[in-house]
Design a protein around this motif. Structure first.
Motif, mmCIF file in Angstrom:
data_model
loop_
_atom_site.group_PDB
_atom_site.id
_atom_site.type_symbol
_atom_site.label_atom_id
_atom_site.label_comp_id
_atom_site.label_asym_id
_atom_site.label_seq_id
_atom_site.Cartn_x
_atom_site.Cartn_y
_atom_site.Cartn_z
ATOM 1 N N ALA A 67 1.008 -1.327 0.153
ATOM 2 C CA ALA A 67 0.026 -0.025 0.106
ATOM 3 C C ALA A 67 1.079 1.167 -0.119
ATOM 4 O O ALA A 67 1.716 1.552 0.794
ATOM 5 C CB ALA A 67 -0.990 0.071 1.398
ATOM 6 N N ASP A 68 0.659 2.059 -1.127
ATOM 7 C CA ASP A 68 1.516 3.413 -1.232
ATOM 8 C C ASP A 68 0.243 4.410 -0.957
ATOM 9 O O ASP A 68 -0.481 4.703 -1.800
ATOM 10 C CB ASP A 68 2.247 3.611 -2.393
ATOM 11 N N CYS A 69 0.393 5.180 0.272
ATOM 12 C CA CYS A 69 -0.734 5.969 0.569
ATOM 13 C C CYS A 69 -0.242 7.558 0.733
ATOM 14 O O CYS A 69 0.841 7.620 1.423
ATOM 15 C CB CYS A 69 -1.455 5.517 1.560
ATOM 16 N N ARG A 70 -0.960 8.464 0.496
ATOM 17 C CA ARG A 70 -0.755 9.838 0.941
ATOM 18 C C ARG A 70 -0.964 10.252 2.129
ATOM 19 O O ARG A 70 -0.482 10.925 2.787
ATOM 20 C CB ARG A 70 -1.423 10.648 -0.123
ATOM 21 N N ASP A 71 -2.153 9.784 2.666
ATOM 22 C CA ASP A 71 -2.654 9.866 4.304
ATOM 23 C C ASP A 71 -3.336 8.726 4.721
ATOM 24 O O ASP A 71 -3.411 7.790 4.275
ATOM 25 C CB ASP A 71 -3.477 10.940 4.200
ATOM 26 N N GLY A 72 -3.568 8.881 6.114
ATOM 27 C CA GLY A 72 -4.326 7.821 6.788
ATOM 28 C C GLY A 72 -5.412 7.421 6.330
ATOM 29 O O GLY A 72 -6.019 6.193 6.260
ATOM 30 N N SER A 73 -6.353 8.101 5.588
ATOM 31 C CA SER A 73 -7.562 7.979 5.091
ATOM 32 C C SER A 73 -7.624 6.994 3.900
ATOM 33 O O SER A 73 -8.386 6.019 3.630
ATOM 34 C CB SER A 73 -8.466 9.029 4.781
ATOM 35 N N GLU A 74 -6.541 7.252 3.043
ATOM 36 C CA GLU A 74 -6.225 6.383 1.978
ATOM 37 C C GLU A 74 -5.751 4.808 2.529
ATOM 38 O O GLU A 74 -6.191 3.891 1.946
ATOM 39 C CB GLU A 74 -4.931 6.653 1.236
ATOM 40 N N LEU A 75 -4.967 5.004 3.573
ATOM 41 C CA LEU A 75 -4.347 3.792 4.235
ATOM 42 C C LEU A 75 -5.852 2.832 4.862
ATOM 43 O O LEU A 75 -5.730 1.787 4.704
ATOM 44 C CB LEU A 75 -3.422 3.933 5.284
ATOM 45 N N ALA A 76 -6.495 3.520 5.451
ATOM 46 C CA ALA A 76 -7.955 2.965 6.143
ATOM 47 C C ALA A 76 -8.804 2.071 4.885
ATOM 48 O O ALA A 76 -9.313 1.169 5.402
ATOM 49 C CB ALA A 76 -8.464 3.815 6.999
#
Length: 257
Positions: A67-76
């Motif tokens: 997972a390559d995410c910009r912020d926590g909401s993308e990770l969740a």
């Protein structure tokens, strides 16, 4: 089809790391070569600054970036978040709350490319036994260098003089430029950065005072710093104050201090 518990796919029994013949149960080459599953939560701009192309390529070589995410909401919301065993993050990362950790069932290690982890990890992280690596001690070294530089400028009255030059369009008199050696510097709070700054300030001959109601006396003694019991006294005795208090202390600072 899944094998019964204690039975290998080849039919041999396995107990306590040994096969039915008693030989050690050695990991397969595939297991040895398995790369950890990593989730990355860093903005593209910050990732470029911290890792660069070479560092990003090396991370992808050493780990399986699921997972390559910009912020926590993308990770969740990421469909592969549940695979992540390691979280690589930095400034601006989401706090690892119970809710977010519930979406990361396999997470065992957190690697923040930043300083303090206080805003990142809380009780839920420690209760789950997650390992959190902090770079605060190394990161604080250049911060302490900056504190020393700004303190020297303040002791030499550079900040006020520079404003006078701008407003008056003239060079202030040089006869009353203050010195450094023997002057008193006060540190408001005495954590890691302040302690490192105190060591640097000792080397240029200043007297260092500090106020921190949460530190033990032994911390002040170890750094050769004079402890001041009350903040007004520190202000009155110091030629320069360097403030190291967190923006919001848990529970607030003691009243009357």
């Amino acid at each position: 089809m899944a094998s019964p518990a204690g039975i290998r796919d080849d039919g041999s029994a396995a107990r306590d790391g040994r096969t039915a013949s008693g030989a050690p149960d050695r990991p397969t080459p595939a297991a040895v070569a398995r790369r950890p599953a990593v989730a990355v939560v860093i903005t593209p701009a910050l990732r470029e600054e911290l890792l660069g192309p070479a560092g990003w390529a090396e991370l992808n070589e050493l780990a399986d970036v699921v997972a390559d995410c910009r912020d926590g909401s993308e990770l969740a919301a990421h469909p592969r978040r549940g695979e992540a065993e390691v979280l690589v993050c930095s400034w601006g990362s989401p706090r690892l709350t119970e809710e977010l950790l519930g979406r990361l069932p396999r997470l065992s290690t957190v690697l923040p490319a930043a300083g303090s982890v206080r805003g990142l990890a809380g009780d839920t992280v420690w209760e789950r036994g997650i390992t959190v690596v902090s770079a605060a001690d190394a990161n604080n070294e250049p911060v302490a260098d900056y504190v020393l530089a700004q303190t020297v400028l303040a002791l030499k009255d550079v900040h006020r003089r520079s404003r006078r030059i701008v407003t008056e369009r003239a060079l202030p008199p040089l006869e009353d430029v203050p010195g450094i050696r023997g002057r008193t510097v006060g540190l408001v709070s005495f954590g890691s950065v302040a302690q490192k700054a105190a060591r640097r300030l000792h080397r240029i001959g200043t007297e260092v005072l500090a106020w921190d109601p949460y530190q033990g006396d032994e911390v002040f003694r170890a750094e050769g710093v004079t402890r001041v019991a009350r903040l007004p006294e520190l202000i009155a005795r110091s030629a320069v104050l360097s403030v190291h208090t967190p923006p919001a202390a848990p529970g607030g600072w003691p009243r009357g201090r």
